[in-house]
Scaffold this active site. Structure first.
Site, PDB file in Angstrom:
ATOM      1  CD  GLN A 118      -3.136  -4.439   6.831  1.00  0.00           C
ATOM      2  OE1 GLN A 118      -3.403  -3.343   6.368  1.00  0.00           O
ATOM      3  NE2 GLN A 118      -3.090  -5.538   6.116  1.00  0.00           N
ATOM      4  CE  LYS A 121      -3.683  -2.479   2.331  1.00  0.00           C
ATOM      5  NZ  LYS A 121      -4.213  -2.962   3.599  1.00  0.00           N
ATOM      6  CG  ASP A 180     -10.014  -0.156   5.779  1.00  0.00           C
ATOM      7  OD1 ASP A 180      -9.353  -0.176   6.831  1.00  0.00           O
ATOM      8  OD2 ASP A 180      -9.662  -0.720   4.734  1.00  0.00           O
TER       9      ASP A 180
HETATM   10  N1  LIG Z   1      -7.957  -2.397   7.524  1.00  0.00           N
HETATM   11  C1  LIG Z   1      -7.682  -3.308   6.554  1.00  0.00           C
HETATM   12  N2  LIG Z   1      -8.005  -3.035   5.273  1.00  0.00           N
HETATM   13  C2  LIG Z   1      -7.706  -3.932   4.269  1.00  0.00           C
HETATM   14  O1  LIG Z   1      -8.017  -3.673   3.091  1.00  0.00           O
HETATM   15  C3  LIG Z   1      -7.047  -5.139   4.595  1.00  0.00           C
HETATM   16  C4  LIG Z   1      -6.761  -5.381   5.941  1.00  0.00           C
HETATM   17  N3  LIG Z   1      -7.070  -4.459   6.890  1.00  0.00           N
HETATM   18  N4  LIG Z   1      -6.157  -6.530   6.316  1.00  0.00           N
HETATM   19  C5  LIG Z   1      -5.733  -7.498   5.348  1.00  0.00           C
HETATM   20  C6  LIG Z   1      -6.542  -7.445   4.096  1.00  0.00           C
HETATM   21  C7  LIG Z   1      -5.867  -8.120   2.923  1.00  0.00           C
HETATM   22  N5  LIG Z   1      -5.851  -7.097   1.905  1.00  0.00           N
HETATM   23  C8  LIG Z   1      -5.300  -7.342   0.634  1.00  0.00           C
HETATM   24  C9  LIG Z   1      -5.243  -6.356  -0.309  1.00  0.00           C
HETATM   25  C10 LIG Z   1      -4.666  -6.622  -1.545  1.00  0.00           C
HETATM   26  C11 LIG Z   1      -4.131  -7.854  -1.832  1.00  0.00           C
HETATM   27  C12 LIG Z   1      -3.477  -8.106  -3.151  1.00  0.00           C
HETATM   28  O2  LIG Z   1      -3.065  -7.187  -3.821  1.00  0.00           O
HETATM   29  N6  LIG Z   1      -3.359  -9.389  -3.534  1.00  0.00           N
HETATM   30  C13 LIG Z   1      -2.670  -9.745  -4.777  1.00  0.00           C
HETATM   31  C14 LIG Z   1      -1.601 -10.786  -4.493  1.00  0.00           C
HETATM   32  C15 LIG Z   1      -0.627 -10.288  -3.468  1.00  0.00           C
HETATM   33  C16 LIG Z   1       0.348 -11.434  -3.129  1.00  0.00           C
HETATM   34  O3  LIG Z   1       1.025 -11.860  -4.082  1.00  0.00           O
HETATM   35  O4  LIG Z   1       0.353 -11.845  -1.963  1.00  0.00           O
HETATM   36  C17 LIG Z   1      -3.638 -10.379  -5.774  1.00  0.00           C
HETATM   37  O5  LIG Z   1      -4.666 -10.935  -5.307  1.00  0.00           O
HETATM   38  O6  LIG Z   1      -3.350 -10.304  -6.956  1.00  0.00           O
HETATM   39  C18 LIG Z   1      -4.183  -8.844  -0.886  1.00  0.00           C
HETATM   40  C19 LIG Z   1      -4.766  -8.584   0.349  1.00  0.00           C
HETATM   41  C20 LIG Z   1      -6.346  -5.946   2.381  1.00  0.00           C
HETATM   42  N7  LIG Z   1      -6.693  -6.064   3.650  1.00  0.00           N
END
Ligand SMILES: Nc1nc(=O)c2c([nH]1)NC[C@@H]1CN(c3ccc(C(=O)N[C@@H](CCC(=O)O)C(=O)O)cc3)C=[N+]21
Length: 291
Positions: A97, A53, A120
């Site tokens: 987070q 991020k 969020d």
């Molecule tokens: N307050 C809060 N807000 C959130 O938005 C939040 C959180 N806590 N806690 C954890 C989760 C998880 N999360 C992700 C966001 C993007 C990918 C992402 O970009 N994933 C890539 C892969 C990344 C990789 O290779 O590991 C994809 O799906 O293509 C993953 C997970 C947001 N979160």
């Protein structure tokens, strides 16, 4: 007919380009959008997401503050940290987070964030506004899903959408937002009887349950759109979704891959929310009213 793969990476890039233009416009008016990400503890997955991020924020020309605290941080200290961020004019978005250590009450933390900076979209004021269809900062993953459907001209109006999973972060809000778009929405969950009876009637199926490769072609009617919000590790430790991707390719009309589908959209919409909040602040300053 093989399903069209929904390219979340490509769509997220387009959104980030638009965000970058809005950042430039804000900078010409003396405003640098600022995002504060608060991380409590040193969970490695959270650290990866938070760094991602931050990197994206800076690449778009925004200010990105990472506040990292030990696992043992007292709830009261976290709440006072949030209070300082609420009052920091250089910060337009606050993201704490999740998950938080068990000794900290997540609801109290979310409630402490100024809804104007709730990028969020988890605060009850944001959720309430979203449910009644009032202008608000929208939750990133659900909003990212809506943007993917729009990009591929998949109009939810009058379509039967089945959402599997009812989390406050994805399942519940994405169903509400699609209802706002005149879809007919069914919410399925762990207590649903005969799940396939519902999913086989769905034009659009959204899966967000955290069970690797759970959904397969037996759950689908031919031509269904499949949106996979899962983020799991398979037996080889590889990132995979809640959908058996290979198995649904011949039945679905569209499918999102994991990685490269919904995930990148979550980040892009977080950036958009931060810019939106900065623009709202500017409007408020000019007219003295909140958006
Ligand atoms: N307050 C809060 N807000 C959130 O938005 C939040 C959180 N806590 N806690 C954890 C989760 C998880 N999360 C992700 C966001 C993007 C990918 C992402 O970009 N994933 C890539 C892969 C990344 C990789 O290779 O590991 C994809 O799906 O293509 C993953 C997970 C947001 N979160």
């Amino acid at each position: 007919m093989t399903a069209t793969v929904i390219d979340g990476k490509a769509v997220s890039l387009k959104i980030k380009e638009q965000v970058q233009m809005r950042v430039e416009t804000l900078k010409q008016q003396g405003v640098v959008p600022g995002l504060a990400v608060v991380l409590v503890g040193d969970n490695s997955a959270s650290l990866t997401y938070v760094k991602n991020k931050q990197k994206t924020c800076e690449a778009l020309g925004m200010r990105s503050d990472l506040l990292q605290f030990p696992e043992s941080m007292a709830e009261a200290d976290l709440l006072s940290t949030i209070d300082k961020l609420n009052n920091d004019p250089g910060i337009h978005g606050i993201l704490v987070q999740l998950p938080l250590p068990s000794h900290i009450d997540e609801f109290s933390v979310i409630m402490a964030i100024d809804p104007q900076k709730d990028v969020d979209g988890f605060h009850p004021v944001s959720v309430g506004n979203m449910v009644i269809g009032h202008e608000t900062l929208l939750p990133c993953t659900p909003h990212g899903i809506i943007k993917l459907l729009e990009h591929y001209d998949i109009n939810p109006e009058g379509q039967h959408v089945v959402v599997i999973g009812r989390s406050n972060i994805v399942g519940k809000p994405v169903g509400q937002m699609l209802l706002q778009k005149n879809a007919t929405v069914t919410f399925c969950h762990s207590k649903t009887q005969d799940l396939a009876k519902h999913t086989k009637q769905a034009d659009i199926v959204i899966v967000a349950i955290g069970v690797a490769k759970f959904l397969n072609s037996k759950h689908l009617k031919p031509g269904a759109v499949v949106i996979d919000v899962g983020m799991n590790r398979d037996e080889k430790g590889k990132l995979c979704g809640d959908v058996d991707y290979e198995d649904v390719l011949e039945t679905a009309s569209f499918v999102t891959p994991v990685p490269g589908g919904v995930g990148p959209m979550t980040i892009a919409m977080l950036m958009e929310n931060t810019v939106q909040s900065a623009e709202n602040g500017l409007t408020k300053d000019k007219t003295g009213t909140t958006m």
